[in-house]
Design an enzyme around this catalytic site. Structure first.
Site, mmCIF file in Angstrom:
data_model
loop_
_atom_site.group_PDB
_atom_site.id
_atom_site.type_symbol
_atom_site.label_atom_id
_atom_site.label_comp_id
_atom_site.label_asym_id
_atom_site.label_seq_id
_atom_site.Cartn_x
_atom_site.Cartn_y
_atom_site.Cartn_z
ATOM 1 N N HIS A 72 0.837 -1.201 0.000
ATOM 2 C CA HIS A 72 0.000 0.000 0.000
ATOM 3 C C HIS A 72 0.872 1.250 0.000
ATOM 4 C CE1 HIS A 72 0.658 -1.180 4.231
ATOM 5 N NE2 HIS A 72 0.606 0.081 4.544
ATOM 6 N N PRO A 292 4.771 0.792 19.424
ATOM 7 C CA PRO A 292 4.371 0.280 18.100
ATOM 8 C C PRO A 292 3.773 1.341 17.177
ATOM 9 C CG PRO A 292 2.909 -0.525 19.826
ATOM 10 C CD PRO A 292 4.024 0.187 20.507
ATOM 11 N N LYS A 296 7.796 0.218 13.886
ATOM 12 C CA LYS A 296 9.244 0.125 13.704
ATOM 13 C C LYS A 296 9.884 -1.081 14.376
ATOM 14 C CE LYS A 296 9.479 3.605 11.127
ATOM 15 N NZ LYS A 296 9.076 3.000 9.854
#
Ligand code: FAS
Ligand code: PHB
Length: 391
Positions: A72, A292, A296
């Site tokens: 995406h 979160p 990463k």
């Protein structure tokens, strides 16, 4: 037993390192404390940087990811219940993102290790590292009522935040940086069709995130109090709260259904320096933890393993230790880049107990500026997409 590299921890970092070394003809043994089923039951990360996609592909575990993953270009942020922006990483950073769950990656890694005959010892208890300052380190562990010893040239500490490897670095040599956030993420998995794109929400009720795993598996999160009890969050209450944190057109598009997993993750920023000591090298959560928010954690584990596998390969195949010597500094430059970005995005999207009206207006202003400024959007997208690996 003797092997070139002992890898402590059979999560994504440990398994990927074992796979990459094997492809270079370098043997290793992975020692994992839990049973394989336990490791595979963990529901964690879901978004891969393009650099991670390429590392998984050139580690020969990209086939299912390319078949089932969702590439995406954009990830959206909604705020004040009416504004919306898109972090279009393909437009602003020249690369897309891939939605593909960590659980699938771990399954793919175990399958690849089995196919190549990789040595992964599950349920290895009381793992202990010895003589990491010398030229002949070794690791001991207990299994089936016996104590075993593996002599090696190097030890890779891939045993996560609660592992033993980081503690093997003398406290006087370690510098630890930590920030604990006053909230957690309550997450669920549901066998329902996800929204077409990932959407983060900054709402007056708190942070929320709509994410995905595949066309019939969705992942949702809402910011929650640290002392939240899962029993107080039946599905109907979760869905109502999630929807309340999004603008109507988003809330109405969310397809609800029974949760098949529900858990709370506390948020923490943590970095240990250095990431190496003697013949011990840390990779992944053993060395650092990021909230979160910026997706990463897993990506840093992958970039650490990219650097460490390159360094060990140069040692064993060319007798060149330059990458081993620079590993910690090089990995930490990328770690701190991601840790700072994750801290910043967490501050931008969450509600903090001590926030005042000024702080909330400043959050809104920053989101409006991000939406309007090409330069700021480019800077944020290149960090969200993941900074390039160093040569
Ligand atoms: P891991 O913790 O995955 O693996 C370490 C392994 O070492 C484990 O299998 C453990 O059993 C084993 N081990 C521990 N101690 C040992 C010992 N003494 N001996 C032998 N083995 C030992 N990241 C994201 O990007 N997005 C997210 O949404 C996200 N959600 C998360 C939710 C939770 C609850 C947690 C804990 C983490 C989340 N993360 C997320 C981060 C996560 O994905 C990590 O970055 C990723 O698991 C890192 O992989 P490893 O470094 O391999 O560590
Ligand atoms: C996930 O899908 O689990 C996910 C996605 C993006 C994040 C964190 C988690 O920032």
């Amino acid at each position: 037993m003797k092997t070139p590299v002992v890898i402590v921890g059979g999560g994504p970092a440990g398994l990927l390192l074992s796979q990459r070394l094997h492809l270079q003809g370098i043997a290793s043994v992975v020692l994992e404390r839990q049973a394989r089923a336990h490791v595979l039951a963990r529901i964690r990360a879901g978004v891969l940087e393009w650099g991670s996609v390429q590392v998984l592909r050139n580690s020969d575990i990209g086939e299912r990811m390319d078949r089932e993953g969702h590439i995406h270009d954009g990830t959206d942020i909604v705020w004040s219940n009416r504004h919306r922006l898109t972090l279009n990483t393909r437009r602003h950073a020249g690369r897309p993102m891939m939605a593909y769950g960590q659980t699938n990656i771990t399954e793919d890694l175990y399958a690849a290790r089995d196919a190549l005959g990789g040595q992964v010892i599950d349920e290895a208890q009381n793992v202990a590292l010895h003589d990491i300052d010398g030229a002949s380190p070794f690791v001991t562990y207990a299994k089936d009522g016996k104590t075993h010893r593996i002599d090696c040239a190097f030890i890779a500490g891939c045993d996560g935040f609660h592992g033993v490897s980081r503690q093997a670095i003398p406290a006087a040599k370690r510098r630890e940086y930590e920030k604990v956030y006053p909230f957690g993420w309550l997450g669920i998995l549901s066998e329902t069709p996800p929204l077409p794109e990932l959407i983060y929400a900054n709402s007056e009720r708190g942070f929320a995130l709509c994410s995905m795993r595949n066309p019939m598996l969705s992942r949702y999160y809402i910011q929650c109090q640290l002392e939240t009890n899962l029993d107080d969050w039946p599905d109907h209450r979760f869905w109502a709260e999630l929807k309340a944190r999004y603008p109507r057109e988003v809330a109405e598009a969310v397809v609800t259904g029974p949760s098949i997993e529900k858990s709370i993750a506390p948020l923490r920023s943590f970095v240990c320096e250095p990431m190496a000591h003697g013949r011990l090298f840390l990779a992944g959560d053993a060395a650092h933890i990021v909230p979160p928010t910026g997706a990463k954690g897993l990506n840093l584990a992958i970039s650490d393993v990219f650097y460490l596998s390159r360094a060990l390969t140069a040692h064993f195949k060319q007798g060149n230790d330059a990458y081993l010597s620079s590993y910690s500094d090089m990995a930490l430059r990328r770690v701190w880049g991601a840790a700072r970005f994750s801290w910043w995005l967490t501050g931008l999207l969450h509600r903090f107990p001590d926030q005042k009206a000024f702080d909330l207006r400043a959050q809104e202003q920053e989101l409006s500026y991000l939406s309007a400024s090409e330069a700021y959007m480019k800077a944020v997208c290149e960090q969200y997409a993941g900074l390039p690996f160093e040569g």
